[in-house]
Design a protein around this motif. Structure first.
Motif, PDB file in Angstrom:
ATOM      1  N   ILE A   1       0.853  -1.188   0.000  1.00 43.08           N
ATOM      2  CA  ILE A   1       0.000   0.000   0.000  1.00 43.08           C
ATOM      3  C   ILE A   1       0.889   1.239   0.000  1.00 43.08           C
ATOM      4  O   ILE A   1       1.761   1.389   0.861  1.00 43.08           O
ATOM      5  CB  ILE A   1      -0.928   0.012   1.234  1.00 43.08           C
ATOM      6  N   LYS A   2       0.672   2.108  -0.948  1.00 39.58           N
ATOM      7  CA  LYS A   2       1.476   3.318  -1.052  1.00 39.58           C
ATOM      8  C   LYS A   2       0.975   4.370  -0.064  1.00 39.58           C
ATOM      9  O   LYS A   2      -0.227   4.535   0.122  1.00 39.58           O
ATOM     10  CB  LYS A   2       1.398   3.868  -2.480  1.00 39.58           C
ATOM     11  N   ASP A   3       1.921   5.060   0.555  1.00 41.79           N
ATOM     12  CA  ASP A   3       1.579   6.097   1.542  1.00 41.79           C
ATOM     13  C   ASP A   3       1.210   7.376   0.792  1.00 41.79           C
ATOM     14  O   ASP A   3       1.981   8.335   0.716  1.00 41.79           O
ATOM     15  CB  ASP A   3       2.762   6.338   2.471  1.00 41.79           C
ATOM     16  N   ALA A   4       0.013   7.383   0.244  1.00 41.79           N
ATOM     17  CA  ALA A   4      -0.436   8.510  -0.575  1.00 41.79           C
ATOM     18  C   ALA A   4      -1.958   8.518  -0.626  1.00 41.79           C
ATOM     19  O   ALA A   4      -2.619   7.641  -0.069  1.00 41.79           O
ATOM     20  CB  ALA A   4       0.156   8.414  -1.979  1.00 41.79           C
ATOM     21  N   GLY A   5      -2.492   9.524  -1.315  1.00 46.75           N
ATOM     22  CA  GLY A   5      -3.940   9.617  -1.433  1.00 46.75           C
ATOM     23  C   GLY A   5      -4.551  10.382  -0.284  1.00 46.75           C
ATOM     24  O   GLY A   5      -3.870  10.854   0.623  1.00 46.75           O
ATOM     25  N   ASN A   6      -5.876  10.472  -0.294  1.00 47.47           N
ATOM     26  CA  ASN A   6      -6.609  11.215   0.736  1.00 47.47           C
ATOM     27  C   ASN A   6      -7.355  10.313   1.710  1.00 47.47           C
ATOM     28  O   ASN A   6      -7.545  10.668   2.871  1.00 47.47           O
ATOM     29  CB  ASN A   6      -7.608  12.170   0.069  1.00 47.47           C
TER      30      ASN A   6
END
Length: 386
Positions: A359-364
């Motif tokens: 899981i990438k540490d990004a997004g809202n």
């Protein structure tokens, strides 16, 4: 050295190079006869370190800053201002002056402030900065602060014990210098108000046992991170109060924690989810949060609250988008996706969950991994409410 550092030409050079890399400045050919480039680089590095912590001093001409360690142990401008504002009077004694940021804040509230510091070089720097900033009501004392203590009665005594004097990064009050546990009776003979700044890791139950005159415990957080604990002792203290404070860019969220006799209501995730800020967590004020804000709690140890209605809340708020049981099969669609991750009362920490499911540490949006009251491990997909 101090007089050379504060000369107008040296100060002008420092301010002109605030964006420069200190290591590069240190290697340059000497520009001034009485000041080395290494010392100038050190001053530039110090100002860069305090830019966020002490913004008003960052580009103020004429100031001098001590080594990195003293800067790290100093209060920020916002925490210093907050701790000083509730207090006022004629005479205040600061037993452990250091860089003097707290002293400066108290000087706005008290007629007469006495700063004590055993490090003569640090005291000289503080005295110079006080004068430069026009704080004429501060008297600087070098040496044993307990000798100054005996000079009459004080409206308030403030102490920020050195947490690195006896053992590396001490958290217990008795391991710090001065030892306020051993000195409390003596100090309270000279004042009715003793304010102690302590490390965020301090065991509050132990502090309450060690300080019988404890009147109020304040957990002070800034933008959700606990920065310091404030222990107010009074000679005639009776009842003890607990206060959780979170300083944000817009407001100060303040909750005085009272005794709650109502049992917590437990509930499965509803429309909205609530996570208390760090100061409330430090005080373990879960009964208070549930009662005051009329929320259900997901489980005994999850410390996540829920309701079908949206309320103003001292912490983070989320709208629940989806709930599903935690399993490899149910996690497939979230692999290699952009999400912020929270793990509460769950066997795997955030780093492990990210690694396992890429899981990438990004997004809202968030994936909240937790355990419900019946022991079921679930994942809650949620969007933050600002």
């Amino acid at each position: 050295m101090l007089s050379a550092l504060v000369s107008p030409e040296v100060q002008e050079y420092i301010l002109e190079n605030l964006q420069a890399e200190p290591a590069t400045i240190a290697l340059k050919k000497a520009v001034f006869e009485k000041v080395s480039m290494a010392d100038i680089a050190s001053q530039i590095a110090a100002r860069q370190r305090i830019k966020t912590k002490l913004p008003a001093l960052y580009d103020k001409s004429g100031l001098v800053f001590p080594p990195k360690l003293n800067l790290e142990q100093s209060s920020s401008a916002e925490t210093a201002t907050y701790k000083a504002q509730p207090h006022s009077g004629n005479r205040l004694l600061d037993l452990t002056g250091g860089l003097g940021i707290d002293t400066m804040a108290f000087a706005q509230q008290f007629e007469e402030v006495h700063y004590c510091e055993h490090n003569a070089e640090l005291a000289a720097i503080a005295a110079h900065n006080f004068k430069t900033l026009g704080l004429d009501n501060i008297t600087v004392h070098v040496g044993d602060s307990l000798q100054v203590l005996a000079r009459g009665y004080w409206d308030m005594i403030y102490c920020d014990p050195d947490r690195r004097s006896k053992v590396q990064r001490a958290f217990r009050l008795e391991d710090c210098e001065p030892n306020v546990v051993a000195l409390q009776e003596r100090l309270l003979r000279h004042t009715n108000r003793l304010l102690i700044k302590a490390a965020p890791m301090l065991d509050l139950d132990q502090a309450q046992r060690q300080l019988p005159n404890l009147k109020q415990v304040t957990v002070l957080a800034v933008k959700g991170e606990v920065k310091e604990l404030l222990l107010l002792c009074e000679a005639q203290a009776t009842a003890l109060t607990h206060v959780a404070v979170n300083l944000t860019s817009a407001v100060a969220e303040i909750d005085e924690i009272g005794v709650i006799n109502e049992p917590i209501t437990f509930a499965d995730p509803k429309t909205y989810l609530y996570l208390p800020h760090a100061a409330l967590m430090k005080l373990q004020a879960f009964d208070y949060v549930a009662y005051k804000y009329k929320l259900g709690k997901l489980s005994v140890n999850s410390h996540i609250f829920t309701a079908d209605n949206l309320v103003a809340f001292p912490g983070r708020r989320f709208r629940l988008l989806k709930q599903f049981p935690y399993a490899k099969k149910t996690m497939r669609e979230y692999q290699k996706q952009d999400y912020l991750v929270i793990s509460k009362n769950f066997p795997l920490p955030v780093a492990k969950l990210r690694q396992q499911y890429k899981i990438k540490d990004a997004g809202n949006n968030y994936l909240i991994f937790t355990t419900l009251l019946d022991g079921q491990r679930v994942v809650l997909e949620a969007e933050p409410i600002l």
